[in-house]
Design a protein around this motif. Structure first.
Motif, mmCIF file in Angstrom:
data_model
loop_
_atom_site.group_PDB
_atom_site.id
_atom_site.type_symbol
_atom_site.label_atom_id
_atom_site.label_comp_id
_atom_site.label_asym_id
_atom_site.label_seq_id
_atom_site.Cartn_x
_atom_site.Cartn_y
_atom_site.Cartn_z
ATOM 1 N N PRO A 46 0.811 -1.228 0.000
ATOM 2 C CA PRO A 46 0.000 0.000 0.000
ATOM 3 C C PRO A 46 0.844 1.279 0.000
ATOM 4 N N GLY A 47 0.601 2.140 -0.992
ATOM 5 C CA GLY A 47 1.219 3.459 -1.027
ATOM 6 C C GLY A 47 2.637 3.534 -1.541
ATOM 7 N N ILE A 48 3.329 2.415 -1.615
ATOM 8 C CA ILE A 48 4.746 2.450 -1.994
ATOM 9 C C ILE A 48 4.913 2.905 -3.449
ATOM 10 N N PHE A 49 4.135 2.319 -4.348
ATOM 11 C CA PHE A 49 4.247 2.662 -5.762
ATOM 12 C C PHE A 49 3.993 4.151 -5.979
ATOM 13 N N GLU A 50 2.912 4.666 -5.392
ATOM 14 C CA GLU A 50 2.569 6.079 -5.554
ATOM 15 C C GLU A 50 3.659 6.987 -4.982
ATOM 16 N N GLU A 51 4.220 6.592 -3.855
ATOM 17 C CA GLU A 51 5.282 7.405 -3.231
ATOM 18 C C GLU A 51 6.519 7.453 -4.118
ATOM 19 N N ARG A 52 6.901 6.308 -4.700
ATOM 20 C CA ARG A 52 8.081 6.265 -5.569
ATOM 21 C C ARG A 52 7.832 7.050 -6.861
ATOM 22 N N VAL A 53 6.640 6.909 -7.424
ATOM 23 C CA VAL A 53 6.306 7.616 -8.665
ATOM 24 C C VAL A 53 6.366 9.132 -8.448
ATOM 25 N N SER A 54 5.926 9.581 -7.290
ATOM 26 C CA SER A 54 5.893 11.027 -7.021
ATOM 27 C C SER A 54 7.293 11.639 -7.037
ATOM 28 N N LYS A 55 8.314 10.818 -6.830
ATOM 29 C CA LYS A 55 9.697 11.321 -6.788
ATOM 30 C C LYS A 55 10.433 11.177 -8.118
ATOM 31 N N LEU A 56 9.768 10.596 -9.123
ATOM 32 C CA LEU A 56 10.423 10.385 -10.408
ATOM 33 C C LEU A 56 10.429 11.657 -11.250
ATOM 34 N N THR A 57 11.492 11.845 -12.003
ATOM 35 C CA THR A 57 11.559 12.945 -12.953
ATOM 36 C C THR A 57 10.663 12.633 -14.149
ATOM 37 N N ASP A 58 10.339 13.665 -14.947
ATOM 38 C CA ASP A 58 9.386 13.486 -16.045
ATOM 39 C C ASP A 58 9.905 12.570 -17.152
ATOM 40 N N ASP A 59 11.226 12.416 -17.243
ATOM 41 C CA ASP A 59 11.768 11.532 -18.289
ATOM 42 C C ASP A 59 12.014 10.117 -17.772
ATOM 43 N N ALA A 60 11.590 9.825 -16.550
ATOM 44 C CA ALA A 60 11.805 8.497 -15.958
ATOM 45 C C ALA A 60 11.003 7.432 -16.707
ATOM 46 N N VAL A 61 11.444 6.189 -16.596
ATOM 47 C CA VAL A 61 10.734 5.078 -17.227
ATOM 48 C C VAL A 61 10.337 4.044 -16.182
ATOM 49 N N ILE A 62 9.267 3.337 -16.496
ATOM 50 C CA ILE A 62 8.784 2.238 -15.657
ATOM 51 C C ILE A 62 9.139 0.932 -16.352
ATOM 52 N N TYR A 63 9.794 0.009 -15.614
ATOM 53 C CA TYR A 63 10.112 -1.308 -16.181
ATOM 54 C C TYR A 63 9.259 -2.350 -15.468
ATOM 55 N N PRO A 64 8.272 -2.949 -16.176
ATOM 56 C CA PRO A 64 7.415 -3.952 -15.535
ATOM 57 C C PRO A 64 8.113 -5.320 -15.477
ATOM 58 N N LEU A 65 8.367 -5.783 -14.276
ATOM 59 C CA LEU A 65 8.952 -7.113 -14.095
ATOM 60 C C LEU A 65 7.800 -8.116 -14.079
ATOM 61 N N PHE A 66 7.188 -8.282 -15.256
ATOM 62 C CA PHE A 66 6.051 -9.164 -15.476
ATOM 63 C C PHE A 66 6.368 -10.055 -16.669
ATOM 64 N N MET A 67 5.674 -11.185 -16.763
ATOM 65 C CA MET A 67 5.936 -12.117 -17.859
ATOM 66 C C MET A 67 4.967 -11.955 -19.026
ATOM 67 N N ALA A 68 3.926 -11.154 -18.872
ATOM 68 C CA ALA A 68 2.982 -10.939 -19.972
ATOM 69 C C ALA A 68 2.572 -9.476 -20.001
ATOM 70 N N LYS A 69 2.219 -9.010 -21.172
ATOM 71 C CA LYS A 69 1.732 -7.633 -21.318
ATOM 72 C C LYS A 69 0.219 -7.676 -21.179
ATOM 73 N N GLY A 70 -0.212 -7.998 -19.963
ATOM 74 C CA GLY A 70 -1.625 -8.201 -19.695
ATOM 75 C C GLY A 70 -2.250 -7.035 -18.958
ATOM 76 N N TRP A 71 -3.296 -7.336 -18.188
ATOM 77 C CA TRP A 71 -4.102 -6.302 -17.534
ATOM 78 C C TRP A 71 -3.286 -5.435 -16.586
ATOM 79 N N PHE A 72 -2.408 -6.041 -15.808
ATOM 80 C CA PHE A 72 -1.636 -5.253 -14.852
ATOM 81 C C PHE A 72 -0.759 -4.219 -15.548
ATOM 82 N N VAL A 73 -0.134 -4.627 -16.648
ATOM 83 C CA VAL A 73 0.801 -3.738 -17.351
ATOM 84 C C VAL A 73 0.064 -2.699 -18.186
#
Length: 230
Positions: A46-73
């Protein structure tokens, strides 16, 4: 300095251990990146993802450590960015380089055992889904491409959440067999479901680490993140 956030699903029932494991994973990737600061967050804590995202610069990237490009991604992750227009990279499981990287790790295991691929059976243990064909399609496509890199005697794919089960796929082999968990992280399915399924199959072969933990993968992710900012 550029920034990247590695994101995984996590463990909703007990989020803290998975969060810590992912943080250690990200720290190893970070050490391999010269110009990118790499941090992590699970969606389950709870809250960790939002807290980390709030500190990212505008050119930052998200890397999904997932095995499929499904609903979560494609759906859950963008919604939780809270309006931030951050670039979401393709997840690990659909990386076109993944089959070759995994083939290299499997080849190393074969050499260690003094086995040939032609005399060895491979079981790919994947998640699957009772609701969507996408996860199983990705796993089956991966197995098909892997076969082009390394000619095992047989390759069978089994799933946690749909047929054929992992126990069905892993049944009937000698000790000269390898099980590859087609998972990004070592979560509940790998720690609980997979051993039960292999025991039910009386699988006598060897169990590899999950795909995300194979030796070449963290360096590959580091290279992927570094190339984004070249």
């Amino acid at each position: 300095m550029h920034h990247a956030l590695i994101v995984a699903h996590g463990q909703p029932s007990d989020p803290t251990p998975a969060e810590q494991v992912l943080a250690e994973y990200a720290a190893e990737v970070d050490a391999l990146c010269a110009k990118v600061t790499v941090r992590s967050a699970t969606l389950a804590a709870p809250g960790i993802f939002e807290e980390r995202v709030s500190k990212l610069t505008d050119d930052a990237v998200i890397y999904p450590l997932f095995m499929a490009k499904g609903w979560f991604v494609t759906s859950a992750l963008p919604k939780r960015l809270a309006g931030r227009n951050l670039r979401i990279l393709d997840p690990l499981g659909v990386d076109p380089d993944l089959p070759e990287l995994v083939a290299g790790a499997l080849r190393d295991r074969l050499v260690e055992n003094q086995w040939t691929a032609q005399e060895t059976d491979l079981v790919v243990a994947a998640h699957g889904s009772g609701r969507s064909r996408n996860p199983s399609s990705v796993a089956l496509a991966f197995a098909g491409t892997l076969e082009k890199h390394l000619a095992f005697r047989s390759i069978r794919v089994g799933f946690v959440e749909e047929p054929p089960s992992i126990s069905e796929a892993a049944s009937g082999f000698s000790e000269q067999a390898i099980c590859l968990p087609y998972f990004a992280c070592t979560g509940g399915h790998v720690l609980e479901d997979l051993p039960q399924e292999l025991a039910e199959a009386t699988f006598k072969g060897q169990l590899m680490p999950v795909v995300g933990e194979l030796p070449p993968i963290k360096r590959h992710i580091a290279n992927t993140l570094s190339r984004v900012f070249d």
